[in-house]
Design a protein around this motif. Structure first.
Motif, PDB file in Angstrom:
ATOM      1  N   ALA A 177      72.995 -11.343  29.807  1.00 33.37           N
ATOM      2  CA  ALA A 177      72.607 -11.878  31.113  1.00 33.37           C
ATOM      3  C   ALA A 177      72.700 -10.801  32.179  1.00 33.37           C
ATOM      4  N   PHE A 178      71.765 -10.877  33.124  1.00 36.33           N
ATOM      5  CA  PHE A 178      71.836 -10.056  34.324  1.00 36.33           C
ATOM      6  C   PHE A 178      71.289 -10.883  35.461  1.00 36.33           C
ATOM      7  N   HIS A 179      71.539 -10.448  36.676  1.00 37.99           N
ATOM      8  CA  HIS A 179      71.101 -11.230  37.828  1.00 37.99           C
ATOM      9  C   HIS A 179      70.403 -10.338  38.838  1.00 37.99           C
ATOM     10  N   ASP A 180      69.976 -10.938  39.940  1.00 40.42           N
ATOM     11  CA  ASP A 180      69.127 -10.263  40.917  1.00 40.42           C
ATOM     12  C   ASP A 180      69.839  -9.254  41.803  1.00 40.42           C
ATOM     13  N   LYS A 181      71.166  -9.285  41.825  1.00 41.78           N
ATOM     14  CA  LYS A 181      71.894  -8.423  42.752  1.00 41.78           C
ATOM     15  C   LYS A 181      72.844  -7.505  41.993  1.00 41.78           C
ATOM     16  N   SER A 182      72.605  -6.209  42.070  1.00 43.45           N
ATOM     17  CA  SER A 182      73.490  -5.243  41.425  1.00 43.45           C
ATOM     18  C   SER A 182      74.822  -5.167  42.156  1.00 43.45           C
ATOM     19  N   SER A 183      75.870  -4.903  41.402  1.00 46.87           N
ATOM     20  CA  SER A 183      77.197  -4.783  41.987  1.00 46.87           C
ATOM     21  C   SER A 183      77.334  -3.458  42.727  1.00 46.87           C
ATOM     22  N   PRO A 184      77.790  -3.490  43.977  1.00 47.26           N
ATOM     23  CA  PRO A 184      78.041  -2.244  44.688  1.00 47.26           C
ATOM     24  C   PRO A 184      79.354  -1.592  44.233  1.00 47.26           C
ATOM     25  N   ILE A 185      80.187  -2.348  43.524  1.00 43.48           N
ATOM     26  CA  ILE A 185      81.496  -1.859  43.091  1.00 43.48           C
ATOM     27  C   ILE A 185      81.442  -1.231  41.703  1.00 43.48           C
ATOM     28  N   PHE A 186      80.618  -1.805  40.818  1.00 39.92           N
ATOM     29  CA  PHE A 186      80.546  -1.350  39.433  1.00 39.92           C
ATOM     30  C   PHE A 186      79.169  -0.747  39.156  1.00 39.92           C
ATOM     31  N   PRO A 187      79.021   0.580  39.231  1.00 41.09           N
ATOM     32  CA  PRO A 187      77.724   1.200  38.965  1.00 41.09           C
ATOM     33  C   PRO A 187      77.350   1.114  37.487  1.00 41.09           C
ATOM     34  N   ASP A 188      76.088   1.384  37.169  1.00 42.54           N
ATOM     35  CA  ASP A 188      75.631   1.411  35.781  1.00 42.54           C
ATOM     36  C   ASP A 188      76.575   2.260  34.936  1.00 42.54           C
ATOM     37  N   GLY A 189      76.952   1.737  33.778  1.00 43.13           N
ATOM     38  CA  GLY A 189      77.801   2.470  32.857  1.00 43.13           C
ATOM     39  C   GLY A 189      79.285   2.183  32.995  1.00 43.13           C
ATOM     40  N   THR A 190      79.682   1.368  33.973  1.00 40.48           N
ATOM     41  CA  THR A 190      81.095   1.019  34.113  1.00 40.48           C
ATOM     42  C   THR A 190      81.547   0.252  32.873  1.00 40.48           C
ATOM     43  N   VAL A 191      82.727   0.568  32.391  1.00 38.60           N
ATOM     44  CA  VAL A 191      83.260  -0.056  31.174  1.00 38.60           C
ATOM     45  C   VAL A 191      84.096  -1.278  31.520  1.00 38.60           C
ATOM     46  N   LEU A 192      83.800  -2.380  30.843  1.00 40.95           N
ATOM     47  CA  LEU A 192      84.619  -3.586  30.895  1.00 40.95           C
ATOM     48  C   LEU A 192      85.533  -3.539  29.677  1.00 40.95           C
ATOM     49  N   SER A 193      86.833  -3.430  29.888  1.00 39.18           N
ATOM     50  CA  SER A 193      87.812  -3.457  28.800  1.00 39.18           C
ATOM     51  C   SER A 193      88.424  -4.848  28.757  1.00 39.18           C
ATOM     52  N   PHE A 194      88.552  -5.393  27.550  1.00 39.16           N
ATOM     53  CA  PHE A 194      89.113  -6.724  27.372  1.00 39.16           C
ATOM     54  C   PHE A 194      89.742  -6.795  25.992  1.00 39.16           C
ATOM     55  N   GLY A 195      90.307  -7.927  25.638  1.00 38.10           N
ATOM     56  CA  GLY A 195      91.085  -8.063  24.423  1.00 38.10           C
ATOM     57  C   GLY A 195      90.394  -7.707  23.121  1.00 38.10           C
ATOM     58  N   ALA A 196      89.079  -7.757  23.063  1.00 40.71           N
ATOM     59  CA  ALA A 196      88.367  -7.473  21.817  1.00 40.71           C
ATOM     60  C   ALA A 196      87.710  -6.098  21.801  1.00 40.71           C
ATOM     61  N   GLY A 197      87.841  -5.345  22.869  1.00 43.11           N
ATOM     62  CA  GLY A 197      87.240  -4.016  22.883  1.00 43.11           C
ATOM     63  C   GLY A 197      86.730  -3.632  24.249  1.00 43.11           C
ATOM     64  N   GLU A 198      85.658  -2.883  24.252  1.00 42.14           N
ATOM     65  CA  GLU A 198      85.059  -2.410  25.490  1.00 42.14           C
ATOM     66  C   GLU A 198      83.553  -2.610  25.467  1.00 42.14           C
ATOM     67  N   LEU A 199      82.992  -2.823  26.653  1.00 43.88           N
ATOM     68  CA  LEU A 199      81.548  -2.946  26.831  1.00 43.88           C
ATOM     69  C   LEU A 199      81.148  -2.079  28.011  1.00 43.88           C
ATOM     70  N   ARG A 200      80.047  -1.393  27.886  1.00 43.24           N
ATOM     71  CA  ARG A 200      79.494  -0.616  28.980  1.00 43.24           C
ATOM     72  C   ARG A 200      78.394  -1.481  29.606  1.00 43.24           C
ATOM     73  N   LEU A 201      78.523  -1.784  30.897  1.00 41.56           N
ATOM     74  CA  LEU A 201      77.602  -2.703  31.560  1.00 41.56           C
ATOM     75  C   LEU A 201      76.733  -1.999  32.587  1.00 41.56           C
ATOM     76  N   MET A 202      75.599  -2.614  32.849  1.00 44.25           N
ATOM     77  CA  MET A 202      74.747  -2.198  33.944  1.00 44.25           C
ATOM     78  C   MET A 202      75.284  -2.854  35.215  1.00 44.25           C
ATOM     79  N   ALA A 203      74.939  -2.331  36.366  1.00 46.40           N
ATOM     80  CA  ALA A 203      75.452  -2.838  37.641  1.00 46.40           C
ATOM     81  C   ALA A 203      75.055  -4.291  37.903  1.00 46.40           C
ATOM     82  N   ASP A 204      73.958  -4.749  37.292  1.00 46.78           N
ATOM     83  CA  ASP A 204      73.512  -6.129  37.513  1.00 46.78           C
ATOM     84  C   ASP A 204      73.983  -7.095  36.428  1.00 46.78           C
TER      85      ASP A 204
END
Length: 142
Positions: A69-96
């Motif tokens: 999923a992505f949405h119409d508004k990119s995050s000003p805090i998390f630029p493209d490539g920011t890593v989401l770390s959580f209990g099952a591993g890591e994901l590299r996300l786009m800003a949107d």
């Protein structure tokens, strides 16, 4: 429908209230950092993270396609490539691709009740070159 999550007891046919409560309890750190809702055909929706740092993916069993999923508004805090770390591993996300938990609840309720997703929610292949998943091979999450 079957609802499963990290350190949550699996539920068959969860009520909307319980689904909302468990989704709002997710955090990218701590005991509950991912969950999924699977229908009788094997299609599922999954979320990683929590609070203001959520990622949502959907799997279509008939085509074996997984989309993010992505949405119409990119995050000003998390630029493209920011890593989401959580209990099952890591994901590299786009800003949107960063969602707030309240939006995740709405997406999950749409999936559960076979309703159209909100107009501002869109889908793209989950394994695009700039937005890849590194889910662990142990099956958590799906």
């Amino acid at each position: 429908m079957k609802f499963e999550g990290q350190n949550f007891a699996a539920l068959t046919t969860p009520s909307d209230r319980v689904l909302e409560s468990r989704l709002l309890a997710l955090r990218s750190y701590g005991r509950h950092s991912y969950a999924s809702l699977t229908d009788d055909q094997g299609n599922y929706l999954q979320v990683a993270g929590g609070g203001v740092t959520c990622m949502v993916e959907r799997f279509d069993a008939s085509s074996s396609a997984r989309v993010r999923a992505f949405h119409d508004k990119s995050s000003p805090i998390f630029p493209d490539g920011t890593v989401l770390s959580f209990g099952a591993g890591e994901l590299r996300l786009m800003a949107d691709e960063w969602f707030q938990a309240s939006a995740v609840v709405e997406i999950f309720l749409c999936f559960k009740h076979c309703r159209e997703y909100p107009d501002n929610v869109h889908w793209r292949p989950a394994l695009s070159p700039s937005a890849f998943a590194t889910w662990p091979a142990n099956g958590s999450p799906q």
